[in-house]
Design a protein around this motif. Structure first.
Motif, mmCIF file in Angstrom:
data_model
loop_
_atom_site.group_PDB
_atom_site.id
_atom_site.type_symbol
_atom_site.label_atom_id
_atom_site.label_comp_id
_atom_site.label_asym_id
_atom_site.label_seq_id
_atom_site.Cartn_x
_atom_site.Cartn_y
_atom_site.Cartn_z
ATOM 1 N N THR A 38 -6.166 4.739 50.062
ATOM 2 C CA THR A 38 -5.258 3.896 49.275
ATOM 3 C C THR A 38 -5.812 2.501 49.013
ATOM 4 O OG1 THR A 38 -4.210 3.188 51.325
ATOM 5 C CG2 THR A 38 -3.202 5.061 50.157
ATOM 6 N N LEU A 39 -6.848 2.114 49.746
ATOM 7 C CA LEU A 39 -7.363 0.740 49.622
ATOM 8 C C LEU A 39 -8.660 0.684 48.839
ATOM 9 C CD1 LEU A 39 -6.568 -0.463 53.263
ATOM 10 C CD2 LEU A 39 -5.146 -0.610 51.208
ATOM 11 N N GLY A 40 -9.040 1.807 48.244
ATOM 12 C CA GLY A 40 -10.262 1.816 47.450
ATOM 13 C C GLY A 40 -11.503 1.813 48.320
ATOM 14 N N VAL A 41 -12.624 1.523 47.676
ATOM 15 C CA VAL A 41 -13.918 1.487 48.351
ATOM 16 C C VAL A 41 -14.594 0.178 47.965
ATOM 17 C CG1 VAL A 41 -14.113 4.005 48.313
ATOM 18 C CG2 VAL A 41 -15.132 2.664 46.457
ATOM 19 N N ALA A 42 -15.659 -0.140 48.660
ATOM 20 C CA ALA A 42 -16.384 -1.368 48.334
ATOM 21 C C ALA A 42 -17.813 -1.249 48.828
ATOM 22 C CB ALA A 42 -15.705 -2.578 48.972
ATOM 23 N N PRO A 46 -3.290 6.011 55.009
ATOM 24 C CA PRO A 46 -2.292 6.686 54.180
ATOM 25 C C PRO A 46 -0.989 5.901 54.052
ATOM 26 C CG PRO A 46 -2.733 7.922 56.213
ATOM 27 C CD PRO A 46 -3.719 6.819 56.165
ATOM 28 N N ASP A 47 -0.731 4.997 55.008
ATOM 29 C CA ASP A 47 0.484 4.163 54.946
ATOM 30 C C ASP A 47 0.032 2.711 55.085
ATOM 31 O OD1 ASP A 47 3.051 3.203 54.960
ATOM 32 O OD2 ASP A 47 3.561 3.991 56.940
ATOM 33 N N GLN A 54 -9.377 17.277 52.506
ATOM 34 C CA GLN A 54 -9.286 17.591 51.077
ATOM 35 C C GLN A 54 -9.352 16.348 50.208
ATOM 36 O OE1 GLN A 54 -5.113 19.054 51.232
ATOM 37 N NE2 GLN A 54 -4.719 17.646 49.565
ATOM 38 N N TYR A 55 -9.379 15.189 50.828
ATOM 39 C CA TYR A 55 -9.264 13.960 50.056
ATOM 40 C C TYR A 55 -10.629 13.363 49.722
ATOM 41 C CZ TYR A 55 -4.391 14.197 51.440
ATOM 42 O OH TYR A 55 -3.098 14.605 51.630
ATOM 43 N N THR A 56 -10.750 12.886 48.501
ATOM 44 C CA THR A 56 -11.962 12.211 48.053
ATOM 45 C C THR A 56 -11.561 10.836 47.530
ATOM 46 O OG1 THR A 56 -12.936 14.318 47.422
ATOM 47 C CG2 THR A 56 -13.942 12.335 46.493
ATOM 48 N N SER A 57 -12.345 9.836 47.882
ATOM 49 C CA SER A 57 -12.030 8.467 47.476
ATOM 50 C C SER A 57 -12.345 8.244 46.004
ATOM 51 C CB SER A 57 -12.848 7.480 48.312
ATOM 52 O OG SER A 57 -14.206 7.491 47.878
#
Ligand code: FE
Ligand code: CA
Length: 550
Positions: A77-81, A98-99, A164-167
């Motif tokens: 949820t906070l993106g990547v950098a 996730p929260d 299953q999650y991809t950024s």
């Protein structure tokens, strides 16, 4: 809250071990030992961030032998950098949350995260991949130093995967290794969430700069403001952070902004802090409100820790006590050398009670020789490092305004270099004595766009040794009434100021000239606001002077 049934996702938990193997200590290379002909690598404090160079085929993409962990939802949820690029490697960052606004919502175990490095958005070719541990003790943040094969020295893309999650996909690049004919980069600071939206960040992402130099005030520590007409545009939601959980939630709120995420996804950042990452106008271990002094050291450590957890910096996390060095250097080929300073952690307390806008002559304490903004050690490091990169241009990237804004002996703002004149005199004298060529000082903090000339000696008279570009603020409200614009411009070493608009500075640098384009946000209250070029100032190689090109 966990979602029922198939929505819950099973991923691997793991031990503290970095399953990709190699754990190197980055070594600090003192600038003085570098042969003249070599291009020095980024010199930074020692880091134990795992460094990996691995062909895709040698690393299992996931591990399956560890205890399963359930995630309550998408953790990205906070993106990547990415950040702190040198000519061989770069730091990739994310945090699983996730929260995000309520502690992150992760289980208490460490979690393995797969990272992938590609050359485009499709990841048709994965040039490196590995697995890194997101430690619960650090809010499931991830910092991994990746060294791509040298063949991929253009655009790099990266992403993370858990279960299953991809950024989201981030774009990044290494610094050039040898000669460089062009650098396009941003200097920016001061993004008070409550004061405005981040149209400026959307524009930064659209500009696709080589990198962003962030000069501080990434978060603001203030409590929740009232939202509405003539008030805040949006709310911090929570009270002023005083502990690690509070600062983590505050970073998560800022990083939940999609325009800010887009600016991180566009290019690597080089990040230093100013005061609001901890508390307004703090000095070393002295808080703004001295009644809070006894608790401040612990509060500062919590703030520094949350800063590390949320930024793509090539640094180890702060330890339980003592100082935390973030000042470091970087370079862009043989074009731009950069010293990044920390003018908060080592400074003497602001003089004369830190009064602002007093027209009385500054109290005698102001002029004590031992007052310092940088601390002695960092000052010596600056003298050893600025000009050591063999580059055409030499940047001092730091927080507070260095240009002289004193008025008949009055110091209008004791928080900036005017309040530390002995330290400033030593720095500017060094630049003159050492004949450091083409020095550009980049500053933030004061929420105005400004261009100044820095002199060794009296304002308007001494030898010009550098040009200062103050970048205004991404969103933080102006601090000085635009009605006094002409008065501020009348100071001998102030070339120009713009007080009404928010924005940032886009620098385009070649071996022959440095162009600083001030970009302004038409309406900071509008997330869709247009962002336009306002004015551009140019420094020609060889002269500490500017000319306006409109
Ligand atoms: Fe600020
Ligand atoms: Ca500040």
């Amino acid at each position: 809250m966990f979602l029922a049934g198939s929505a819950a996702v099973v991923v691997a938990a793991c031990s503290d071990d970095d399953t990709t193997g190699s754990t190197d200590l980055k070594t600090t290379t003192p600038a003085t030992t570098i042969p003249e002909t070599a291009i020095p690598e980024t010199t930074i404090p020692e880091s134990t961030i795992p460094e990996t160079t691995v062909p895709a085929t040698t690393i299992p993409a996931t591990t399956t032998s560890l205890a399963p962990i359930e995630l309550s939802g998408d953790p990205f949820t906070l993106g990547v950098a990415s950040g702190d690029p040198d000519s061989t490697s770069i730091v990739l960052w994310t945090r699983l949350a996730p929260d995000p606004l309520d502690g992150g919502g992760m289980p208490s175990d460490d979690v393995e995260v797969t990272w992938e490095l590609g050359t485009d958005e499709t990841f048709a070719e994965i040039v490196a991949t590995g697995v890194i541990t997101a430690e619960a003790a650090h809010a499931h943040s991830v910092h991994v130093i990746v060294t791509p094969p040298r063949a991929t020295d253009g655009l790099l893309t990266y992403r993370f995967r858990v279960g299953q999650y991809t950024s989201a996909v981030g774009r990044t690049k290494l610094a050039p290794a040898g000669s460089a004919s062009l650098a396009r980069f941003v200097s920016a600071s001061c993004q008070n969430y409550q004061d405005g939206f981040y149209a400026a960040h959307r524009d930064i992402a659209e500009q696709q700069p080589d990198f962003v130099l962030w000069l501080g005030d990434y978060i603001y520590e203030g409590g929740a403001a009232t939202v509405g007409e003539g008030a805040a545009v949006r709310s911090h939601l929570t009270p002023e952070p005083m502990d690690l959980d509070g600062y983590r939630n505050r970073y998560a709120l800022y990083k939940s902004d999609l325009d800010l995420q887009a600016a991180h996804h566009a290019c690597p950042w080089l990040i230093v802090w100013d005061d609001h990452e901890v508390e307004n106008n703090y000095a070393a271990e002295i808080p703004q409100d001295t009644a809070e002094a006894s608790a401040f050291v612990a509060r500062r450590l919590a703030a520094y820790t949350a800063w590390w957890e949320h930024q793509p910096v090539r640094l180890d996390p702060p330890q339980a006590s003592g100082e935390y060095r973030i000042y470091r250097d970087a370079q862009w080929g043989d074009l731009v050398g950069i010293t990044l300073l920390d003018t908060r952690q080592y400074r003497t307390d602001q003089a004369c009670g830190d009064i602002t806008l007093s027209l009385d002559p500054a109290c005698p304490e102001t002029f004590d020789d031992d007052r310092t903004l940088t601390g002695d050690e960092q000052e010596q490091w600056l003298f050893d490092t600025v000009g050591s990169h063999g580059t055409t241009w030499n940047v001092i990237a730091q927080q507070v305004v260095m240009s002289n804004l004193t008025l008949n002996g009055a110091v209008l703002n004791f928080d900036q270099w005017d309040g530390y004149p002995a330290n400033r005199d030593r720095v500017l004298r060094h630049l003159a004595d050492a004949e450091v060529p083409n020095v550009i000082v980049l500053s933030g903090d004061i929420h105005l766009a400004g261009i100044g000339i820095l002199r060794d000696g009296e304002p308007g008279i001494g030898q010009a040794v550098a040009v200062e570009f103050v970048d205004t603020s991404i969103s933080s409200s102006g601090l000085i009434d635009p009605a006094v614009t002409e008065l501020v411009k009348s100071f001998p070493d102030i070339v120009d100021v713009e007080l009404a608009y928010r924005g940032y500075t886009l620098h385009t640098v070649t071996p022959t000239d440095w162009s600083a384009e001030y970009r302004i946000v038409e309406a900071v209250t509008d997330p869709e606001s247009r962002v336009t070029a306002y004015k551009t100032y140019v420094v020609d190689e060889g002269a500490a002077a500017v000319r306006s090109v409109g």
